[in-house]
Design a protein around this motif. Sequence first.
Motif, PDB file in Angstrom:
ATOM      1  N   LEU A  96      46.867 -63.820   6.184  1.00  0.00           N
ATOM      2  CA  LEU A  96      46.332 -64.080   7.442  1.00  0.00           C
ATOM      3  C   LEU A  96      46.122 -62.858   8.536  1.00  0.00           C
ATOM      4  N   ALA A  97      46.698 -61.765   7.920  1.00  0.00           N
ATOM      5  CA  ALA A  97      46.348 -60.416   8.877  1.00  0.00           C
ATOM      6  C   ALA A  97      45.012 -60.000   8.305  1.00  0.00           C
ATOM      7  N   GLY A  98      44.372 -60.405   7.276  1.00  0.00           N
ATOM      8  CA  GLY A  98      43.137 -59.808   6.664  1.00  0.00           C
ATOM      9  C   GLY A  98      41.911 -60.595   7.226  1.00  0.00           C
ATOM     10  N   ALA A  99      40.844 -60.027   7.628  1.00  0.00           N
ATOM     11  CA  ALA A  99      39.669 -60.760   7.846  1.00  0.00           C
ATOM     12  C   ALA A  99      39.405 -61.909   9.086  1.00  0.00           C
ATOM     13  N   SER A 100      38.715 -62.579   8.624  1.00  0.00           N
ATOM     14  CA  SER A 100      38.572 -63.609   9.730  1.00  0.00           C
ATOM     15  C   SER A 100      38.697 -65.049   9.052  1.00  0.00           C
ATOM     16  N   TYR A 228      55.517 -58.895   6.867  1.00  0.00           N
ATOM     17  CA  TYR A 228      54.374 -58.124   6.423  1.00  0.00           C
ATOM     18  C   TYR A 228      53.894 -58.011   7.720  1.00  0.00           C
ATOM     19  N   ARG A 229      53.832 -56.393   8.302  1.00  0.00           N
ATOM     20  CA  ARG A 229      53.217 -55.928   9.423  1.00  0.00           C
ATOM     21  C   ARG A 229      52.114 -54.888   9.313  1.00  0.00           C
ATOM     22  N   LYS A 230      51.114 -55.009  10.193  1.00  0.00           N
ATOM     23  CA  LYS A 230      49.866 -54.491   9.919  1.00  0.00           C
ATOM     24  C   LYS A 230      49.562 -53.681  11.420  1.00  0.00           C
ATOM     25  N   ALA A 235      42.843 -55.512  17.633  1.00  0.00           N
ATOM     26  CA  ALA A 235      43.821 -56.694  17.514  1.00  0.00           C
ATOM     27  C   ALA A 235      43.371 -57.547  16.323  1.00  0.00           C
ATOM     28  N   SER A 236      42.211 -57.749  15.923  1.00  0.00           N
ATOM     29  CA  SER A 236      41.977 -58.567  14.925  1.00  0.00           C
ATOM     30  C   SER A 236      40.544 -58.275  14.300  1.00  0.00           C
ATOM     31  N   TYR A 237      40.247 -58.397  13.013  1.00  0.00           N
ATOM     32  CA  TYR A 237      39.207 -58.492  12.024  1.00  0.00           C
ATOM     33  C   TYR A 237      39.006 -56.850  11.859  1.00  0.00           C
ATOM     34  N   ALA A 238      40.054 -56.056  11.403  1.00  0.00           N
ATOM     35  CA  ALA A 238      40.076 -54.610  11.156  1.00  0.00           C
ATOM     36  C   ALA A 238      41.023 -54.481  10.120  1.00  0.00           C
ATOM     37  N   PHE A 239      40.687 -53.507   9.346  1.00  0.00           N
ATOM     38  CA  PHE A 239      41.315 -52.960   8.262  1.00  0.00           C
ATOM     39  C   PHE A 239      42.327 -52.368   8.529  1.00  0.00           C
TER      40      PHE A 239
END
Length: 330
Positions: A96-100, A228-230, A235-239
Amino acid sequence: MREFDYRRADDVTGAVALLDADPDARYLGGGTNLVDLMKNGVETPARLVDIRSLPLDRIGTDDDGGVRIGATVTNSDLAAHPLIRERYPALAQAVLAGASGQLRTMATVGGNLLQRTRCGYFTDITRPCNKREPGSGCPAIEGEHHNHAVLGASEHCVAVHPSDMGVALTAFDAVVSWRTADGADEAPLTDFYLPVGDTPHRETVLPPGALITHVTLPPARVAARSRYRKVRERASYAFAIGSVAAALEVDDGVVRDARLALGAVASRPWRARLAERILVGAPATAEYFAVAADAELAAARPLPHNGYKVTLLRNLVVAVLTELAEETSR
């Protein structure tokens, strides 16, 4: 974009046969990375073999009580599946932390593991890149490298692997299975990705024409209490510029089991085995968590503009493990 032929595979054997007959072909799953690379000329396949109709889109338990994830399961379906959310919550969080949402609905598990680095020199065909053109050089070492590797790099490549999913799968001892014309094979995810060395263009142990069929997660009681912590630049849509997948089992204030993997620090998801060995049997305190993180990161060799990652990852490991320890003691 180069013109290409398109075929839809009806079964695994047929898909493998199509690539075995044409080494210039590629498998097409969700296409969220491959098609982008085709547009900018990094990938130039003569044929795409669509595998979305293959029976590889299921999640279930295997005979040993582990979880088997088909290669064409979408990221969205993986994150939402009850088995994953209950037994491996860090994996659901990583996805859920990845992409859109739109990309997660298209992207597949197998494709996620095989996605290529987002290093700007790799994706720009006007620039040299040892990963794209072996022997041409690595301009990132002297150029833009603030989000590049601090662990396991070489003078030939300092790019990082972009997968969030892969970090969590690495922490939980995932095994990748594939098929070729010669039969089936598998490898632990920690061995699936090759060290950079002097051949950064060789990224995995997959033989030519191999089709990933599924990923297996072995039973792991500790994984049920995981996170999992990123950390990213928006805030979003970023590697990630740094990430941690962690699991902790604490009994009477002492760590009985620990799993730890780091992301955005190397050319592959980085299993922190030294830190794990230090943690097991030690008091579940922030002090000892910091000792374990420092030991793992002692091998870091940052470049002039990415040394911040060492401090970031240290603090991230301590914070996530502390949170897990506090939850366990409640």
